[in-house]
Write a protein that holds these residues in place. Structure first.
Motif, PDB file in Angstrom:
ATOM      1  N   ASN A  37       0.747  -1.128   0.028  1.00 15.96           N
ATOM      2  CA  ASN A  37       0.081   0.150  -0.177  1.00 15.96           C
ATOM      3  C   ASN A  37       0.679   1.283  -0.019  1.00 15.96           C
ATOM      4  O   ASN A  37       0.588   2.261   0.721  1.00 15.96           O
ATOM      5  CB  ASN A  37      -0.826   0.033   1.186  1.00 15.96           C
ATOM      6  N   GLY A  38       1.930   1.274  -0.714  1.00 12.92           N
ATOM      7  CA  GLY A  38       2.745   2.470  -0.875  1.00 12.92           C
ATOM      8  C   GLY A  38       3.805   2.724   0.444  1.00 12.92           C
ATOM      9  O   GLY A  38       4.416   3.607   0.260  1.00 12.92           O
ATOM     10  N   GLU A  39       4.028   1.805   1.297  1.00 14.74           N
ATOM     11  CA  GLU A  39       4.734   1.816   2.436  1.00 14.74           C
ATOM     12  C   GLU A  39       6.121   1.515   2.299  1.00 14.74           C
ATOM     13  O   GLU A  39       6.989   1.925   2.804  1.00 14.74           O
ATOM     14  CB  GLU A  39       4.032   0.978   3.548  1.00 14.74           C
ATOM     15  N   TYR A  40       6.509   0.746   1.183  1.00 17.21           N
ATOM     16  CA  TYR A  40       7.778   0.250   0.908  1.00 17.21           C
ATOM     17  C   TYR A  40       7.996   0.445  -0.703  1.00 17.21           C
ATOM     18  O   TYR A  40       7.111   0.652  -1.330  1.00 17.21           O
ATOM     19  CB  TYR A  40       8.063  -1.033   1.226  1.00 17.21           C
ATOM     20  N   TRP A  41       9.311   0.528  -0.889  1.00 16.91           N
ATOM     21  CA  TRP A  41       9.743   0.566  -2.162  1.00 16.91           C
ATOM     22  C   TRP A  41      11.087  -0.043  -2.428  1.00 16.91           C
ATOM     23  O   TRP A  41      11.782  -0.151  -1.526  1.00 16.91           O
ATOM     24  CB  TRP A  41       9.738   1.994  -2.966  1.00 16.91           C
ATOM     25  N   PHE A  69      15.104  -2.494   4.535  1.00 19.14           N
ATOM     26  CA  PHE A  69      15.039  -4.071   4.736  1.00 19.14           C
ATOM     27  C   PHE A  69      15.167  -4.651   3.770  1.00 19.14           C
ATOM     28  O   PHE A  69      15.672  -4.288   2.850  1.00 19.14           O
ATOM     29  CB  PHE A  69      13.449  -4.086   5.173  1.00 19.14           C
ATOM     30  N   ALA A  70      15.342  -6.168   3.897  1.00 17.65           N
ATOM     31  CA  ALA A  70      15.017  -7.015   2.859  1.00 17.65           C
ATOM     32  C   ALA A  70      13.772  -7.411   2.565  1.00 17.65           C
ATOM     33  O   ALA A  70      12.718  -7.590   3.412  1.00 17.65           O
ATOM     34  CB  ALA A  70      16.125  -8.343   3.205  1.00 17.65           C
ATOM     35  N   VAL A  71      13.367  -7.539   1.340  1.00 18.00           N
ATOM     36  CA  VAL A  71      12.110  -8.097   1.021  1.00 18.00           C
ATOM     37  C   VAL A  71      12.299  -9.360   0.152  1.00 18.00           C
ATOM     38  O   VAL A  71      12.831  -9.324  -0.818  1.00 18.00           O
ATOM     39  CB  VAL A  71      10.952  -6.941   0.247  1.00 18.00           C
ATOM     40  N   LYS A  72      11.308 -10.297   0.672  1.00 21.42           N
ATOM     41  CA  LYS A  72      11.350 -11.715   0.070  1.00 21.42           C
ATOM     42  C   LYS A  72      10.117 -11.699  -0.734  1.00 21.42           C
ATOM     43  O   LYS A  72       9.132 -11.638  -0.238  1.00 21.42           O
ATOM     44  CB  LYS A  72      11.476 -12.755   0.928  1.00 21.42           C
ATOM     45  N   MET A  73      10.086 -11.760  -2.252  1.00 18.63           N
ATOM     46  CA  MET A  73       8.859 -11.709  -2.769  1.00 18.63           C
ATOM     47  C   MET A  73       8.715 -13.046  -3.536  1.00 18.63           C
ATOM     48  O   MET A  73       9.549 -13.564  -4.346  1.00 18.63           O
ATOM     49  CB  MET A  73       8.973 -10.579  -3.891  1.00 18.63           C
ATOM     50  N   ILE A  74       7.609 -13.723  -3.408  1.00 17.96           N
ATOM     51  CA  ILE A  74       7.383 -14.919  -3.588  1.00 17.96           C
ATOM     52  C   ILE A  74       6.166 -14.968  -4.671  1.00 17.96           C
ATOM     53  O   ILE A  74       5.248 -14.530  -4.167  1.00 17.96           O
ATOM     54  CB  ILE A  74       7.163 -16.068  -2.546  1.00 17.96           C
ATOM     55  N   ARG A  75       6.339 -15.369  -5.848  1.00 19.48           N
ATOM     56  CA  ARG A  75       5.460 -15.586  -6.975  1.00 19.48           C
ATOM     57  C   ARG A  75       4.287 -16.659  -6.330  1.00 19.48           C
ATOM     58  O   ARG A  75       4.609 -17.542  -5.918  1.00 19.48           O
ATOM     59  CB  ARG A  75       6.091 -15.883  -8.296  1.00 19.48           C
ATOM     60  N   GLY A 116       0.621  -8.800  -3.086  1.00 19.88           N
ATOM     61  CA  GLY A 116       0.858  -7.816  -3.941  1.00 19.88           C
ATOM     62  C   GLY A 116       1.200  -8.462  -5.405  1.00 19.88           C
ATOM     63  O   GLY A 116       0.673  -9.302  -5.639  1.00 19.88           O
ATOM     64  N   LYS A 117       1.844  -7.665  -5.994  1.00 18.29           N
ATOM     65  CA  LYS A 117       2.264  -8.051  -7.467  1.00 18.29           C
ATOM     66  C   LYS A 117       3.872  -7.893  -7.555  1.00 18.29           C
ATOM     67  O   LYS A 117       4.491  -7.236  -6.819  1.00 18.29           O
ATOM     68  CB  LYS A 117       1.914  -6.857  -8.240  1.00 18.29           C
ATOM     69  N   LEU A 118       4.236  -9.069  -8.205  1.00 17.69           N
ATOM     70  CA  LEU A 118       5.724  -9.168  -8.532  1.00 17.69           C
ATOM     71  C   LEU A 118       5.500  -8.991  -9.918  1.00 17.69           C
ATOM     72  O   LEU A 118       5.345 -10.313 -10.800  1.00 17.69           O
ATOM     73  CB  LEU A 118       6.221 -10.388  -7.760  1.00 17.69           C
ATOM     74  N   GLY A 119       5.885  -7.944 -10.447  1.00 19.54           N
ATOM     75  CA  GLY A 119       5.676  -7.708 -11.903  1.00 19.54           C
ATOM     76  C   GLY A 119       4.192  -7.773 -12.230  1.00 19.54           C
ATOM     77  O   GLY A 119       3.523  -6.951 -11.660  1.00 19.54           O
ATOM     78  N   SER A 120       3.808  -8.712 -13.143  1.00 16.98           N
ATOM     79  CA  SER A 120       2.357  -8.912 -13.417  1.00 16.98           C
ATOM     80  C   SER A 120       1.868 -10.191 -12.948  1.00 16.98           C
ATOM     81  O   SER A 120       0.542 -10.400 -12.926  1.00 16.98           O
ATOM     82  CB  SER A 120       2.379  -9.035 -15.106  1.00 16.98           C
TER      83      SER A 120
END
Length: 192
Positions: A37-41, A69-75, A116-120
């Motif tokens: 929600n716009g809190e991180y980039w 931070f580190a963000v782990k994004m899982i598709r 959220g989204k990871l790319g599309s």
């Protein structure tokens, strides 16, 4: 001040009360991707900290205070959403319990997670402590000679100690870390 995920213009434009003059808008920085929600980039042009079959780990910044931070994004694969979200929810519950117990010096701190989204693609993201240093795999590849027993022993001892701590903290639930490999072991300098 501009939004978190965009850079503001460095040159200020004069405001002229005339319909024939257009005032340039703040340029959008397309290299920044916001989430939560716009809190991180994070900066899409920066090489990820790590990458695996299901996702990626990147350095990210919290907008309100610029803490990294580190963000782990899982598709989330199509059709597997419910099972994956349950697995990640269970992992986050375990990490929350470890954090509440003030955790172990060799276990990365976890803060929060969301969707959220990871790319599309749909994705789940986990915000974790950003740990400096290199992973064990990079260290092994960069060395001319293998670790001596004296060099390897403290690494192995700290790894075993952390896994033992997780198991003891699990409140009689069997926890299986299914991804222990040199890429996922960070080597830092100093305590812990």
């Amino acid at each position: 001040m501009g939004t978190c995920g965009s850079r503001e213009a460095t040159d200020s434009a004069a405001i002229v009360d005339s319909p024939s003059v257009s005032v340039p808008s703040t340029p959008v920085d397309n290299s920044r991707e916001t989430f939560g929600n716009g809190e991180y980039w994070y900066d899409k042009t920066v090489t990820p900290l790590g990458q695996g079959g299901f996702g990626v780990v990147r350095k990210c910044t919290r907008c309100r205070d610029r803490v990294e931070f580190a963000v782990k994004m899982i598709r989330i694969p199509d059709g597997d959403s419910a099972a994956l979200l349950e697995t990640i929810g269970n992992e986050c519950d375990i990490l929350n319990r470890l954090n509440e117990q003030r955790t172990h010096p060799n276990i990365v701190l976890y803060f929060e997670w969301g969707k959220g989204k990871l790319g599309s693609n749909d994705a789940v993201w986990l915000i974790m402590e950003l740990v400096g240093g290199d992973d064990l795999q990079k260290t092994l590849q960069s060395r001319i000679n293998p670790f001596t027993a004296a060099e390897a022993a403290p690494i192995f001892s700290q790894l075993c100690d952390a896994l033992h701590y997780i198991q003891d903290s699990s409140q009689h639930r069997l926890i299986i870390h299914r991804d222990i490999k040199p890429d996922n072991i960070m080597l830092t300098h100093g305590p812990g």
